[in-house]
Design a protein around this motif. Structure first.
Motif, PDB file in Angstrom:
ATOM      1  N   CYS A   1       0.851  -1.198   0.000  1.00 25.60           N
ATOM      2  CA  CYS A   1       0.000   0.000   0.000  1.00 25.60           C
ATOM      3  C   CYS A   1       0.881   1.241   0.000  1.00 25.60           C
ATOM      4  CB  CYS A   1      -0.946   0.003   1.211  1.00 25.60           C
ATOM      5  SG  CYS A   1      -0.142  -0.233   2.814  1.00 25.60           S
ATOM      6  N   GLU A   2       1.329   1.616  -1.171  1.00 25.11           N
ATOM      7  CA  GLU A   2       2.170   2.808  -1.295  1.00 25.11           C
ATOM      8  C   GLU A   2       1.448   4.014  -0.691  1.00 25.11           C
ATOM      9  OE1 GLU A   2       4.465   5.400  -4.764  1.00 25.11           O
ATOM     10  OE2 GLU A   2       3.503   3.489  -5.248  1.00 25.11           O
TER      11      GLU A   2
ATOM     12  N   THR B   1      -4.794   1.330   1.532  1.00 23.85           N
ATOM     13  CA  THR B   1      -5.490   0.681   0.425  1.00 23.85           C
ATOM     14  C   THR B   1      -4.479  -0.006  -0.485  1.00 23.85           C
ATOM     15  OG1 THR B   1      -7.255   2.334   0.487  1.00 23.85           O
ATOM     16  CG2 THR B   1      -7.038   1.041  -1.525  1.00 23.85           C
ATOM     17  N   SER B   2      -4.771  -1.235  -0.868  1.00 23.16           N
ATOM     18  CA  SER B   2      -3.837  -2.021  -1.666  1.00 23.16           C
ATOM     19  C   SER B   2      -3.490  -1.325  -2.976  1.00 23.16           C
ATOM     20  CB  SER B   2      -4.437  -3.395  -1.974  1.00 23.16           C
ATOM     21  OG  SER B   2      -3.632  -4.108  -2.905  1.00 23.16           O
ATOM     22  N   THR B   3      -2.188  -1.293  -3.294  1.00 24.99           N
ATOM     23  CA  THR B   3      -1.726  -0.804  -4.593  1.00 24.99           C
ATOM     24  C   THR B   3      -1.115  -1.957  -5.400  1.00 24.99           C
ATOM     25  OG1 THR B   3       0.366  -0.145  -3.530  1.00 24.99           O
ATOM     26  CG2 THR B   3      -1.319   1.555  -3.787  1.00 24.99           C
TER      27      THR B   3
ATOM     28  N   SER C   1      -8.053  -4.544  -4.128  1.00 22.98           N
ATOM     29  CA  SER C   1      -8.239  -3.108  -3.874  1.00 22.98           C
ATOM     30  C   SER C   1      -8.677  -2.824  -2.437  1.00 22.98           C
ATOM     31  CB  SER C   1      -9.276  -2.537  -4.842  1.00 22.98           C
ATOM     32  OG  SER C   1     -10.514  -3.229  -4.718  1.00 22.98           O
ATOM     33  N   GLY C   2      -8.675  -3.839  -1.580  1.00 24.05           N
ATOM     34  CA  GLY C   2      -9.112  -3.639  -0.199  1.00 24.05           C
ATOM     35  C   GLY C   2      -8.015  -3.073   0.691  1.00 24.05           C
ATOM     36  N   THR C   3      -8.316  -2.975   1.987  1.00 21.01           N
ATOM     37  CA  THR C   3      -7.352  -2.493   2.969  1.00 21.01           C
ATOM     38  C   THR C   3      -6.358  -3.595   3.298  1.00 21.01           C
ATOM     39  OG1 THR C   3      -8.989  -0.993   3.926  1.00 21.01           O
ATOM     40  CG2 THR C   3      -7.069  -1.525   5.289  1.00 21.01           C
ATOM     41  N   VAL C   4      -5.079  -3.239   3.331  1.00 18.62           N
ATOM     42  CA  VAL C   4      -4.031  -4.223   3.608  1.00 18.62           C
ATOM     43  C   VAL C   4      -3.027  -3.646   4.594  1.00 18.62           C
ATOM     44  CG1 VAL C   4      -4.225  -5.342   1.355  1.00 18.62           C
ATOM     45  CG2 VAL C   4      -2.603  -3.456   1.666  1.00 18.62           C
ATOM     46  N   PHE C   5      -2.278  -4.546   5.209  1.00 19.23           N
ATOM     47  CA  PHE C   5      -1.151  -4.153   6.049  1.00 19.23           C
ATOM     48  C   PHE C   5       0.121  -4.606   5.359  1.00 19.23           C
ATOM     49  CE2 PHE C   5       2.019  -4.752   9.377  1.00 19.23           C
ATOM     50  CZ  PHE C   5       1.924  -3.544  10.068  1.00 19.23           C
TER      51      PHE C   5
ATOM     52  N   ALA D   1       3.692  12.492  -1.785  1.00 16.50           N
ATOM     53  CA  ALA D   1       3.856  12.387  -0.334  1.00 16.50           C
ATOM     54  C   ALA D   1       3.935  10.925   0.083  1.00 16.50           C
ATOM     55  CB  ALA D   1       2.709  13.089   0.368  1.00 16.50           C
ATOM     56  N   SER D   2       4.629  10.669   1.182  1.00 17.61           N
ATOM     57  CA  SER D   2       4.704   9.331   1.757  1.00 17.61           C
ATOM     58  C   SER D   2       4.156   9.377   3.177  1.00 17.61           C
ATOM     59  CB  SER D   2       6.145   8.813   1.763  1.00 17.61           C
ATOM     60  OG  SER D   2       6.949   9.622   2.604  1.00 17.61           O
ATOM     61  N   ASN D   3       3.982   8.190   3.767  1.00 19.03           N
ATOM     62  CA  ASN D   3       3.497   8.083   5.148  1.00 19.03           C
ATOM     63  C   ASN D   3       2.219   8.910   5.366  1.00 19.03           C
ATOM     64  OD1 ASN D   3       5.710   6.447   5.867  1.00 19.03           O
ATOM     65  ND2 ASN D   3       6.962   8.258   6.234  1.00 19.03           N
TER      66      ASN D   3
END
Length: 802
Positions: free
Chosen positions: A146-147, A166-168, A173-177, A391-393
């Motif tokens: 998830c960039e 959010t998955s890249t 396309s869901g939420t990921v860790f 931007a990151s983070n």
């Protein structure tokens, strides 16, 4: 639900495990039945090898971690979700507020995916010690990439590892860790292990990563992701050591650590080729991956930009040559030896670029060894001004602005501007360190679009747009000590109050527990499931059952897609058995008195002028512990007992006509650093007597017995029960002497003290809705639906009336 491993039985294995550990590597022929197979057949055959194993129990994991997950440098717990080094016997969760507060047991393969069934719930190969706060952020989301995802902030120089977003990664396309890069291969091989060890069960599990069948077991996007991580992050020494350590306890191994190539023969490039361990090594360039793109990012006119990459292969017999095409690109070195490329870490090279022409620039990197070739696309963007990157983070209230240093700074600084809707954000513009090439912007609003740019005295960047994320939902449970309950059959135990720390959740929260544990919001209506309003902050838990026995459960909270299932509950219905019983009935005795270690039936002991001897008339069995003739004779537990020190009992007697005397009984709650007195045993007879001492202290602990006078005392059958919740004195007792909750649409004030209490009830608007005196017992108030603050003396409680 996995029952907690019986402490006595588990610790009885300690001595045996130490002997087994010397044979840490896989036995000869361990995987022989898998040879020649591939794909689904190979995966199924691995289950026959590693599926049967010893279940160490959920609490037994703490003991496994003492050897499986420790830093070689300092012996502390190795956490893959943060940079903190944790003490082996302390700082376990419990309650937490920040990264670095405590560590817990992270099911990298979430237990909700397999309904918390056994033995998966306590399989150390996929359960790691990790920071509690980051574990909570991960929840039960799939792993992914998830960039721009959110990494939690951390105090005191500690760094959280991993990010949520959010998955890249293509296909999901869901939420990921996304774990930290250095551990992605570790987690991928843990997932491969789960598919192999439980191949006959995995089709019945539920997750966005799983395909619902034994093979390929994972969905296409997950296979591609896990293989990518497996290839790019090869097996490390940490994994090899962990594989050996877990094998000593579970008696099975992770085959994808022993033979990483197995993944290729099941899911990868050789899934139609039979596997042979250590067979023909086909030459191949592994990194950089053929067909990938290396993006150097943004560069300034006339300023160079470079990127370091890894060159790694297998079975290469010729030197690796490196070349680039495209104006402005170069690579160094131009050659790496085959031996370096074939090593575990491979070699490194650098692609550089410089140009005075603005715009997008592309090129090609070619890596070649004999007939093996990997071709990688190169790209870079050149700006007339200060180059800026996305931007990151990016989080709910912050992001990190990034740029490329191209000189022109004033006093080492650039100027960073941040706006929202064209209006400058408070505190901006401001000077930032130009050479740092990044600066984090804090104090922002969630789900809000911002823009930033940087400038020097002679140049300005383009504006970059960034939108902060939706707030991360969060539920934490706060309570005193351990959630351990005792009750007689047909009678409820005392109720323990649990505070719910809830953030960024606006829907009802469902909380569940396994029977015979029960939950309630009003201490009248009890069940295994309650629904908590997001504005409420308390509920109650107890144990109530008819069948005697020991029980364990998991407190689970769910709101939408968010799940917290990290809190373990234990209880006993009926007379509580001793959680710890040392009988000294091991296979051998000591060679006389001495200062040594002894692996008993319940734990390891540290002895001073003491030993284990055969006894013609022991309390039970054939052996006992015997002290020597000096006042330095002693025995102390060399490892902690979980769930506290309750009641300590043991039998003691003098040896024949030897001098009578005293044994001091002590306990420690800090790994033996300090000891507190529990009492004194007067040993005045050559016949065994039973001695009982009540400690009742929560938390992991240990005991010590010291012979302070007399000679050669015999000791047998040391028993220790768990901590038992009891009354609380002082200020906390005042807090617990009253309660407030909603029942039947009314606000109930319960006064359990000895006298009347002054009660004030306020709305969230500050208006006083009630002021009066509550006599002992219950007082019911009829109030409009809403959230109220109930104040008694210096204490308050929030109550939702509905």
């Amino acid at each position: 639900m996995v029952q907690r491993a019986n402490t006595r039985l588990f610790m009885l294995l300690c001595a045996v495990i130490q002997l087994l550990h010397v044979n840490a590597e896989a036995p000869s022929g361990y995987y022989s039945r898998c040879e020649g197979k591939y794909g689904a057949e190979l995966l199924s055959s691995l289950e026959d090898v590693i599926g049967p194993h010893t279940n160490v129990g959920y609490d037994g994991l703490w003991n496994v971690y003492k050897t499986s997950d420790v830093y070689p440098s300092d012996g502390k717990i190795w956490d893959m979700y943060s940079t903190k080094h944790w003490p082996v016997n302390g700082e376990r969760c419990g309650n937490y507020n920040n990264v670095g507060d405590c560590y817990n047991r992270e099911h990298s393969f979430p237990k909700s995916w397999f309904s918390e069934a056994s033995p998966m719930k306590s399989d150390a190969f996929h359960i790691y010690p990790t920071d509690g706060k980051v574990n909570g952020q991960r929840s039960n989301h799939p792993y992914g990439e998830c960039e721009g995802g959110t990494t939690l902030s951390a105090p005191g120089g500690i760094k959280a590892l991993g990010r949520l977003g959010t998955s890249t990664f293509s296909g999901y396309s869901g939420t990921v860790f996304e774990p930290d890069d250095q551990y992605k291969g570790d987690f991928a091989r843990s997932y491969f292990y789960m598919a192999a060890c439980y191949n006959g069960r995995i089709s019945g599990w539920n997750s966005d990563m799983l395909s619902g069948n034994p093979y390929p077991a994972f969905r296409d996007w997950a296979v591609r992701l896990l293989l990518k991580w497996h290839r790019e992050d090869p097996v490390s020494q940490k994994e090899i050591d962990r594989n050996d350590a877990v094998y000593a306890y579970q008696r099975n191994r992770n085959p994808f650590i022993d033979h990483p190539e197995l993944a290729e023969h099941i899911w990868g490039d050789h899934k139609t080729t039979g596997w042979v361990p250590g067979g023909v090594v086909e030459s191949e360039i592994l990194l950089p991956v053929n067909g990938n793109t290396l993006d150097l990012g943004a560069a300034g006119v006339g300023y160079g930009k470079s990127s370091v990459f890894t060159v790694r292969g297998k079975g290469l017999t010729q030197a690796v040559s490196l070349s680039v095409s495209g104006n402005g690109f170069s690579v160094s070195p131009s050659q790496i030896s085959a031996s370096t490329a074939n090593s575990v870490s491979g070699g490194t090279a650098t692609v550089s670029f410089s140009s005075t022409v603005t715009g997008e620039h592309t090129g090609t990197l070619t890596v070649r060894s004999g007939s093996e070739v990997s071709v990688v696309a190169l790209k870079v963007a050149v700006y007339d001004g200060i180059p800026v990157s996305s931007a990151s983070n990016v989080g709910e209230d912050s992001f990190t602005a990034r740029w490329t240093y191209v000189g022109g700074d004033t006093g080492g600084n650039y100027t960073l501007e941040v706006t929202s809707g064209g209006v400058p954000v408070a505190g901006y513009p401001k000077a930032v360190n130009a050479r740092a090439q990044q600066s984090t912007v804090y104090g922002l609003e969630p789900m809000t679009e911002y823009a930033y740019r940087v400038s020097s005295a002679s140049a300005t960047s383009q504006w970059v747009s960034v939108t902060t994320t939706e707030p991360v939902p969060y539920i934490d449970f706060l309570y005193d000590g351990d959630l351990v309950f005792e009750a007689m059959p047909g009678e409820p135990s005392g109720a323990e109050e649990i505070l719910a720390d809830i953030a960024n959740i606006d829907t009802d929260i469902t909380i569940e527990i396994d029977a015979p544990f029960q939950l309630s919001t009003d201490r009248t209506n009890w069940g295994t499931r309650i629904v908590l309003d997001p504005e409420a902050d308390r509920f109650y838990i107890r144990i109530y059952g008819d069948t005697p026995g020991s029980y364990h459960g998991t407190l689970k909270a769910q709101a939408g897609g968010y799940i917290n299932d990290d809190v373990e509950v234990a209880g006993t219905v009926g007379t509580p058995p001793a959680a710890f019983l040392e009988t000294f009935e091991t296979e051998k005795v000591t060679s006389g008195y001495g200062t040594t270690s002894y692996d008993g039936t319940a734990c390891r002991w540290s002895l001073g002028d003491a030993g284990v001897f055969a006894d013609p008339s022991p309390v039970s069995g054939k052996q006992n512990m015997r002290f020597g003739k000096t006042p330095s004779s002693r025995m102390a537990m060399d490892e902690d007992k979980p769930y506290g020190i309750g009641i300590v009992t043991f039998h003691a007697a003098a040896w024949g006509s030897d001098e009578r005397g005293k044994i001091e009984v002590e306990y420690s709650l800090d790994n033996g650093a300090t000891w507190e007195p529990a009492g004194t045993a007067d040993v005045d007879s050559e016949n065994y007597k039973k001695y009982t001492f009540t400690v009742n202290k929560a938390g992991a602990g240990r005991i010590r017995l010291r012979q302070t006078s007399g000679k050669r005392f015999k000791i047998d059958d040391i028993a220790i029960t768990d901590f038992r919740q009891s009354g609380i004195d002082g200020v906390e007792s005042d807090y617990r002497s009253w309660d407030a909750f909603c029942r039947g649409g009314k606000l109930i004030i319960e006064n359990t003290g000895n006298g009347p209490r002054t009660v004030r009830v306020y709305g969230v608007d500050g208006i006083a809705y009630h002021t009066g005196v509550a006599s002992p017992g219950e007082t019911a108030l009829s109030l409009p639906v809403g959230l109220y603050i109930v104040a008694v003396d210096d204490f308050t409680r929030r109550v939702v009336v509905k």
